[in-house]
Each structure stands twice: as C-alpha cells, then as structure tokens.
Design a protein around this motif. Sequence first.
Motif, mmCIF file in Angstrom:
data_model
loop_
_atom_site.group_PDB
_atom_site.id
_atom_site.type_symbol
_atom_site.label_atom_id
_atom_site.label_comp_id
_atom_site.label_asym_id
_atom_site.label_seq_id
_atom_site.Cartn_x
_atom_site.Cartn_y
_atom_site.Cartn_z
ATOM 1 N N PHE A 56 0.849 -1.193 0.000
ATOM 2 C CA PHE A 56 0.000 0.000 0.000
ATOM 3 C C PHE A 56 0.881 1.238 0.000
ATOM 4 N N ILE A 57 0.386 2.269 -0.693
ATOM 5 C CA ILE A 57 1.195 3.451 -0.998
ATOM 6 C C ILE A 57 0.551 4.674 -0.372
ATOM 7 N N ASN A 58 1.376 5.419 0.352
ATOM 8 C CA ASN A 58 0.862 6.492 1.184
ATOM 9 C C ASN A 58 0.793 7.855 0.508
ATOM 10 N N ASP A 59 1.653 8.116 -0.489
ATOM 11 C CA ASP A 59 1.712 9.450 -1.073
ATOM 12 C C ASP A 59 2.253 9.378 -2.499
ATOM 13 N N ASP A 60 2.104 10.461 -3.228
ATOM 14 C CA ASP A 60 2.489 10.488 -4.643
ATOM 15 C C ASP A 60 3.981 10.265 -4.851
ATOM 16 N N GLU A 61 4.808 10.861 -4.000
ATOM 17 C CA GLU A 61 6.252 10.678 -4.149
ATOM 18 C C GLU A 61 6.645 9.218 -3.944
ATOM 19 N N SER A 62 5.970 8.567 -3.012
ATOM 20 C CA SER A 62 6.251 7.153 -2.753
ATOM 21 C C SER A 62 5.737 6.274 -3.889
ATOM 22 N N ARG A 63 4.714 6.744 -4.575
ATOM 23 C CA ARG A 63 4.208 6.028 -5.753
ATOM 24 C C ARG A 63 5.321 5.889 -6.792
ATOM 25 N N GLN A 64 6.087 6.947 -6.986
ATOM 26 C CA GLN A 64 7.177 6.892 -7.948
ATOM 27 C C GLN A 64 8.273 5.941 -7.483
ATOM 28 N N VAL A 65 8.536 5.910 -6.200
ATOM 29 C CA VAL A 65 9.522 4.960 -5.658
ATOM 30 C C VAL A 65 9.082 3.527 -5.952
ATOM 31 N N PHE A 66 7.793 3.267 -5.756
ATOM 32 C CA PHE A 66 7.237 1.938 -6.028
ATOM 33 C C PHE A 66 7.380 1.586 -7.502
ATOM 34 N N GLU A 67 7.024 2.522 -8.382
ATOM 35 C CA GLU A 67 7.104 2.256 -9.818
ATOM 36 C C GLU A 67 8.543 2.001 -10.260
ATOM 37 N N ASP A 68 9.480 2.743 -9.678
ATOM 38 C CA ASP A 68 10.894 2.539 -10.011
ATOM 39 C C ASP A 68 11.392 1.197 -9.489
ATOM 40 N N MET A 69 10.955 0.834 -8.293
ATOM 41 C CA MET A 69 11.405 -0.417 -7.691
ATOM 42 C C MET A 69 10.925 -1.624 -8.482
ATOM 43 N N LYS A 70 9.732 -1.519 -9.058
ATOM 44 C CA LYS A 70 9.179 -2.639 -9.831
ATOM 45 C C LYS A 70 10.023 -2.960 -11.064
ATOM 46 N N LYS A 71 10.848 -2.019 -11.499
ATOM 47 C CA LYS A 71 11.683 -2.244 -12.687
ATOM 48 C C LYS A 71 12.977 -2.978 -12.351
ATOM 49 N N GLU A 72 13.289 -3.083 -11.061
ATOM 50 C CA GLU A 72 14.558 -3.678 -10.643
ATOM 51 C C GLU A 72 14.514 -5.209 -10.711
ATOM 52 N N VAL A 73 15.625 -5.797 -11.037
ATOM 53 C CA VAL A 73 15.717 -7.259 -11.136
ATOM 54 C C VAL A 73 15.405 -7.923 -9.802
ATOM 55 N N VAL A 74 15.892 -7.337 -8.721
ATOM 56 C CA VAL A 74 15.637 -7.910 -7.392
ATOM 57 C C VAL A 74 14.138 -8.013 -7.140
ATOM 58 N N TRP A 75 13.401 -6.965 -7.483
ATOM 59 C CA TRP A 75 11.947 -6.967 -7.294
ATOM 60 C C TRP A 75 11.294 -8.039 -8.170
ATOM 61 N N LYS A 76 11.689 -8.077 -9.421
ATOM 62 C CA LYS A 76 11.090 -9.031 -10.350
ATOM 63 C C LYS A 76 11.329 -10.477 -9.927
ATOM 64 N N ASN A 77 12.404 -10.714 -9.154
ATOM 65 C CA ASN A 77 12.723 -12.067 -8.712
ATOM 66 C C ASN A 77 12.147 -12.427 -7.350
ATOM 67 N N LEU A 78 11.387 -11.511 -6.746
ATOM 68 C CA LEU A 78 10.726 -11.842 -5.485
ATOM 69 C C LEU A 78 9.741 -12.986 -5.712
ATOM 70 N N THR A 79 9.665 -13.892 -4.753
ATOM 71 C CA THR A 79 8.801 -15.073 -4.889
ATOM 72 C C THR A 79 7.371 -14.692 -5.240
ATOM 73 N N ALA A 80 6.813 -13.742 -4.508
ATOM 74 C CA ALA A 80 5.421 -13.348 -4.739
ATOM 75 C C ALA A 80 5.224 -12.743 -6.115
ATOM 76 N N VAL A 81 6.195 -11.945 -6.567
ATOM 77 C CA VAL A 81 6.098 -11.311 -7.885
ATOM 78 C C VAL A 81 6.138 -12.367 -8.977
ATOM 79 N N LYS A 82 7.058 -13.312 -8.861
ATOM 80 C CA LYS A 82 7.167 -14.369 -9.877
ATOM 81 C C LYS A 82 5.911 -15.245 -9.912
ATOM 82 N N LYS A 83 5.255 -15.385 -8.778
ATOM 83 C CA LYS A 83 4.024 -16.181 -8.722
ATOM 84 C C LYS A 83 2.795 -15.391 -9.161
#
Length: 291
Positions: free
Chosen positions: A231-258
């Motif tokens: 869950f995302i609290n503010d607009d600036e944090s929304r951008q952090v979330f969107e940027d993080m989703k592009k990272e390989v580490v994020w893409k390899n999270l168990t939940a994300v891969k599932k």
Amino acid sequence: MSTPPASGSEESNASSTRIYKDALGREVEIPVQPKRVVALWTVGEILALGEKPVGSTANLLRFYSAEDQADIEIVGEGVAGDYEKVLSLEPDLIIMYELAKPEELEQFGKIAPTVTTKFFGDPYESLRSMADIMNKKDQAEQWINDYKVRVEEARKKTEALKLQEQTALVIQFALKNVYMYKSDTFPTVFDAYGLKVTDKQIELESQPNFQKESLSLEILPEFEADHLFVFINDDESRQVFEDMKKEVVWKNLTAVKKGQMYEISHRIAIKDVTTLDWALDEVYALLTKSK
C-alpha cells in the motif's frame, strides 16, 4: 458509579449521566445516551454501531464511503480538529485518542465531556469500548458475531487456495521509504485468511519494543513471502514503487514471480472494525482475481 435514569422515561435517560473511565484512566462524567458526538478518533467503531458522529476530521473521514460521510460535519484537517468548529456543533460528547495532549483534553473538555480511546488497539476491544461509551453493547456483540460468520464464509470460499500453508508480507511505501509493521496491524491477512507470517518477520518482531522496520529492496528477498501486499501512502512514494518494480531484485521476489503481488488501499492499516469489514472483501478480490 452511574447516575440511574428515571424508569420508563426516554427523555430522562437522554439527560442522565454516568462516570466513565477512559483509556488514560481518567474518570469523566458522560451522557448515558450520547446524541451529538464529535469523533476525533474511532469513527469506524461509531459507524459499525449504526450511528454517525455529528462531526469529525477530513483526515479520519477520507477512508470511508460517501454514504458513510454523509451528514458528518468536517471540523478540521488533522487529528485534533478545530476548537471553534467543534464548539459550533454543540456536542454532548467528544472522543479523542489516548495520545492527545493534556492541554487538548482540557481545551475540548470545556466544550463537552471529552474521553479518550485506545490508539490502534485490538479491533474488537475498540468496538466494545465505543459501545460502552455509546450505550450500545448489544449492537457491538451482534456486529462481532456477524463478522465472524463472514470470515468463516470467506475462508470456505478460498479453501482451495490453501492459504494457511502460505506466507505473506505487507509493506507500505511512505515518504519515499518502505516500511514493514507488526503483523497484527493486518488481521484480515493473517487472522481472517490465515496466511502465515514469514520467518524473517517473526525474527524482527521478536525484538523488544518492535513497531515497524524500514526495509531496503535488497532485504526483501529474505522474507520469501508467497504473497506480497503493497500500500502506498503518497504520490512521491508512488514513484519509488514504480521505479522499484523495474529492478531485477523486485522481479525475482517469490510473490512477484508467482503473480501474487497486490496493491491495496492504505486504508488497510487503520484496523478499525469498519475497515475489517471492507478489507475482508478487498483481500478476497485480490487473492482470487486471476485464480
């Protein structure tokens, strides 16, 4: 400790008072049957009891539906509310949280009896406390019983998913950071649906006085959660979330891969009973969306 109302007189009951010991241990004389309540906390509990406060803050009301908000006057933006606006509503009772400053309690106490309730306590107990204040104990127990039936129905509908054998992690993006809170902050995820807390979170929560943990992207794989709620609290944090989703580490999270990463409204963190009711349907929809 109560002033007994005259028998058979609803009018007398409405004007009678009793002594109530609040969350700070203060003994306050309050109406037996409050009619005009300004809620600077515990709005969801009042709504669950089938009542509406005459006033509350924009900060508290933002999580509730337009129907819930109807006929409730805005008395300020933050938690405390504006003194003059509260005064103008002529309340017979004011509700504040236990973190209120002594000067705030004294100030609002000049308008009407002012009592405090727990700051994010157990949802059922928070409802029962509010029901005691509002003289609606039977309604509280009925709500709890009805909700428990709904939980059992939700568990049956998701039985095939075997959620009790899987783990979950709930994280918040706020102020450009990522936070993990105590698992009991999210009873819908870990109690209602029975998802398990990860070993890493159990380890962190075992630390004395643990309340929350700031997380980095690099540490997220250590949780190995089957399901990830964000869950995302503010607009600036929304951008952090969107940027993080592009990272390989994020893409390899168990939940994300599932395909079991879900974005959910930050209302889930409130934990009042009205939100429990909302979250039961919201989490069900997320868990079953692509199943």
